[in-house]
Write a protein that holds these residues in place. Structure first.
Motif, PDB file in Angstrom:
ATOM      1  N   SER A  92       0.786  -1.285  -0.114  1.00 27.20           N
ATOM      2  CA  SER A  92      -0.032  -0.059  -0.004  1.00 27.20           C
ATOM      3  C   SER A  92       0.904   1.065  -0.019  1.00 27.20           C
ATOM      4  N   ILE A  93       1.922   1.217   0.861  1.00 24.61           N
ATOM      5  CA  ILE A  93       2.884   2.410   0.847  1.00 24.61           C
ATOM      6  C   ILE A  93       3.638   2.684  -0.587  1.00 24.61           C
ATOM      7  N   ARG A  94       4.145   1.521  -1.064  1.00 26.91           N
ATOM      8  CA  ARG A  94       4.508   1.555  -2.461  1.00 26.91           C
ATOM      9  C   ARG A  94       3.785   2.247  -3.721  1.00 26.91           C
ATOM     10  N   LYS A  95       2.492   1.750  -3.412  1.00 30.58           N
ATOM     11  CA  LYS A  95       1.418   2.097  -4.557  1.00 30.58           C
ATOM     12  C   LYS A  95       1.218   3.433  -4.334  1.00 30.58           C
ATOM     13  N   GLY A  96       1.044   3.832  -2.835  1.00 30.27           N
ATOM     14  CA  GLY A  96       0.751   5.327  -2.428  1.00 30.27           C
ATOM     15  C   GLY A  96       1.713   6.262  -2.946  1.00 30.27           C
ATOM     16  N   LEU A  97       2.923   5.913  -2.635  1.00 32.45           N
ATOM     17  CA  LEU A  97       4.023   6.799  -3.027  1.00 32.45           C
ATOM     18  C   LEU A  97       4.118   6.802  -4.623  1.00 32.45           C
ATOM     19  N   ILE A  98       3.955   5.859  -5.202  1.00 31.61           N
ATOM     20  CA  ILE A  98       3.721   6.091  -6.879  1.00 31.61           C
ATOM     21  C   ILE A  98       2.789   6.832  -7.254  1.00 31.61           C
ATOM     22  N   SER A  99       1.555   6.890  -6.745  1.00 28.45           N
ATOM     23  CA  SER A  99       0.582   7.645  -6.926  1.00 28.45           C
ATOM     24  C   SER A  99       0.949   9.084  -6.601  1.00 28.45           C
ATOM     25  N   MET A 100       1.570   9.441  -5.665  1.00 25.79           N
ATOM     26  CA  MET A 100       1.964  10.910  -5.267  1.00 25.79           C
ATOM     27  C   MET A 100       2.989  11.345  -6.255  1.00 25.79           C
ATOM     28  N   VAL A 101       4.135  10.513  -6.488  1.00 24.31           N
ATOM     29  CA  VAL A 101       4.928  10.813  -7.487  1.00 24.31           C
ATOM     30  C   VAL A 101       4.443  11.059  -8.820  1.00 24.31           C
ATOM     31  N   VAL A 102       3.559  10.194  -9.392  1.00 23.35           N
ATOM     32  CA  VAL A 102       3.118  10.187 -10.656  1.00 23.35           C
ATOM     33  C   VAL A 102       2.214  11.518 -10.881  1.00 23.35           C
ATOM     34  N   GLY A 103       1.404  11.903  -9.707  1.00 19.44           N
ATOM     35  CA  GLY A 103       0.244  12.945  -9.571  1.00 19.44           C
ATOM     36  C   GLY A 103       1.333  14.210  -9.586  1.00 19.44           C
ATOM     37  N   GLY A 104       2.390  14.065  -8.769  1.00 22.31           N
ATOM     38  CA  GLY A 104       3.014  15.402  -8.725  1.00 22.31           C
ATOM     39  C   GLY A 104       3.724  15.729  -9.942  1.00 22.31           C
ATOM     40  N   LEU A 105       4.353  14.807 -10.568  1.00 24.19           N
ATOM     41  CA  LEU A 105       5.140  15.038 -11.773  1.00 24.19           C
ATOM     42  C   LEU A 105       4.040  15.650 -12.851  1.00 24.19           C
ATOM     43  N   LEU A 106       2.987  15.117 -13.115  1.00 24.87           N
ATOM     44  CA  LEU A 106       1.774  15.641 -13.919  1.00 24.87           C
ATOM     45  C   LEU A 106       1.516  16.824 -13.599  1.00 24.87           C
ATOM     46  N   VAL A 107       1.241  17.232 -12.422  1.00 32.22           N
ATOM     47  CA  VAL A 107       1.043  18.630 -12.133  1.00 32.22           C
ATOM     48  C   VAL A 107       2.214  19.698 -12.223  1.00 32.22           C
ATOM     49  N   VAL A 108       3.372  19.289 -12.009  1.00 32.46           N
ATOM     50  CA  VAL A 108       4.442  20.060 -12.425  1.00 32.46           C
ATOM     51  C   VAL A 108       4.578  20.280 -14.051  1.00 32.46           C
TER      52      VAL A 108
END
Length: 530
Positions: A365-381
């Motif tokens: 869950s942590i791994r997938k949560g971090l992936i979603s945060m990184v992907v979401g953050g990169l798209l926003v950036v």
């Protein structure tokens, strides 16, 4: 807003340093020794769904609590009748919440009615037939006893778990006499359940020497005697291999309510562990009297209706100390000391639902949560840079600082990060740049009207401010309501959302405006990349 650029810069730098200090223990596992002496070491606590643990739904047997309360009231009634010189044959419990008084003289029933009506108004007379008077507990008193049993069970469980060393446990009463228990990080499920669910009713009773328990036939014991067993376990399988019967007097001479402390000790001869108990002053006097009156008799130490030991009282024991010995392991003796210190549960509890969450699921869950945060953050950036160019980079800087502040506030507040909490952070990533989008669009409008960059910045931030505040405050109110009335996972979402909103307001308005003012102060802005 503060006008001085230097002062605002100092505030932001100080905030970043402070955030880094609080976040460091969560990201660096091997901090130097001096760190813990001068700086905080609290990490971000992970919830049950992220680090694994136990989820239990337990039910308190409130009928047993009511039955125990009825027994106590029967004793109080007997004392009251003796004090008032009213002859009676017996006062006994018919069932939980109902008492029967058998009088010697039928004419005393009216006297009883007046006496108990004044002294025990919470008990109501049901019937009076010749010498037998029946009483029932009032519905209000029944509810009070049931609620008290739940509250005491929650408090006792909390004390035991605190002493067991579980961080961030969740113990919460539910409807229908139920209690929800969540213990993050627990791996030894059986041990934890034993610790929580043990009633731990400690009693001291005298052994009757008049009857040999090995020769007893069922139903031959007088009413004042009972048979309890001392159980011997196989040290490897932990199964009961032998039960030794004891004939005991039913009356408890003393209970565990007088225990002031209980600790594990090891005897000097064989190194075996035992539990040493210290009684409070009242218990010390009582134990002193009991042992003085029963020298050369066996005194059984009983826990949850199982005999642990029955030593012979060789002499009067003053000083308020006793011990429970048995074939304990050190771990079992430690758990027994914990439950004795925390006190007995007011009634037995039953496990209705048990779920163990494995650590591997939490790591996934942590791994997938971090992936979603990184992907979401990169798209926003990427989106912000593509649409607003260098001004988009300023917004992205604010976004990075926003993440830093959110995580450090979670560590500072000792909040628990759960899977829904990660969802709240991901949502905050998307919402964090909303404020900057509003500001940038206002600035663009002002530039199209022909204003200078400086004037467009002032107007853009000024006009967007109220809109930003309105949108975020309404969301914050919704998050506060979610926290107030939500359950565990929803509360986790509400916490990260609330922290994210406050943090994003600071970074999107205060930090980004400082960047422009800082550039303006050093070099006049002739054009804006926006």
């Amino acid at each position: 807003m503060i006008k001085s650029v230097k002062l605002r810069l100092l505030i932001i730098l100080a905030t970043i340093i402070l955030a880094g200090v609080y976040l460091m223990p969560s990201v660096v596992s091997d901090l130097p020794d001096w760190w813990g002496k001068v700086l905080p070491t609290d990490k971000i606590h992970l919830g049950l769904d992220l680090q694994g643990g136990i989820h239990l739904l337990m039910e308190v047997d409130v009928e047993k609590a009511l039955s125990a309360s009825t027994d106590r009231v029967a004793g109080e009634m007997q004392r009251l009748l003796r004090d008032k010189k009213i002859d009676f044959e017996q006062v006994k419990q018919v069932d939980a919440g109902t008492l029967s008084i058998v009088l010697t003289h039928a004419g005393d029933s009216s006297v009883i009615k007046d006496l108990l009506g004044n002294e025990m108004p919470q008990w109501q007379m049901m019937s009076a037939e010749e010498q037998v008077v029946s009483y029932r507990v009032s519905s209000d008193e029944r509810r009070r006893i049931e609620k008290l049993a739940i509250d005491q069970a929650v408090e006792t469980m909390r004390n035991r778990i605190d002493q067991f060393g579980v961080s961030e446990p969740e113990i919460r009463p539910q409807a229908d006499n139920r209690i929800l228990v969540q213990l993050p990080g627990i791996k030894d499920t059986r041990r934890a359940i034993d610790l929580i669910g043990k009633t731990a009713l400690l009693e001291f009773k005298l052994v009757s020497e008049s009857f040999d328990p090995r020769n007893l036939e069922s139903g031959t014991l007088p009413d004042h005697l009972e048979v309890l067993y001392q159980q011997e376990y196989d040290p490897v399988t932990k199964k009961v291999v032998r039960q030794v019967p004891f004939v005991l007097e039913k009356e408890s001479l003393m209970t565990g309510e007088y225990i002031a402390d209980a600790k594990v000790r090891f005897n000097s001869q064989f190194g075996e562990p035992y539990v040493a108990m210290d009684f409070n002053s009242q218990g010390a006097k009582l134990f002193d009297r009991i042992t003085a009156e029963n020298v050369k008799r066996r005194l059984a130490i009983i826990l949850d209706n199982h005999v642990y030991s029955a030593p012979v009282i060789q002499e009067r024991i003053a000083g308020g100390k006793a011990q429970i010995s048995g074939r304990f392991s050190a771990k079992e003796a430690r758990d027994l000391a914990i439950v004795l210190r925390a006190g007995a549960l007011p009634a037995p509890i039953r496990i209705l639902e048990k779920r163990a969450v494995g650590p591997s699921l939490g790591h996934d869950s942590i791994r997938k949560g971090l992936i979603s945060m990184v992907v979401g953050g990169l798209l926003v950036v990427l989106f912000m840079f593509a649409f607003y160019r260098l001004s988009g980079l300023v917004a992205n800087l604010a976004l990075v600082l926003n993440m830093l502040f959110i995580l450090s506030i979670l560590a500072l507040a000792k909040a628990t990060l759960t899977l829904p909490g990660i969802a709240g952070i991901v949502l905050t990533i998307g919402m964090a740049v909303d404020a900057n989008v509003l500001i940038f669009e206002r600035i663009k409008e002002e530039l199209r009207l022909g204003k200078t960059p400086r004037a467009a910045l002032d107007s853009g931030y000024g006009k967007a401010f109220l809109t930003i505040m309105d949108a975020n405050i309404t969301t914050l109110i919704a998050a506060i309501v979610l926290y107030q009335y939500g359950t565990g996972p929803i509360k986790g979402f509400a916490v990260t959302l609330s922290v994210g909103i406050i943090s994003s307001l600071f970074t999107a308005i205060f930090v980004t405006r400082l960047v422009y003012d800082f550039i303006q102060e050093r070099k006049a802005l002739k054009r804006l990349s926006i």
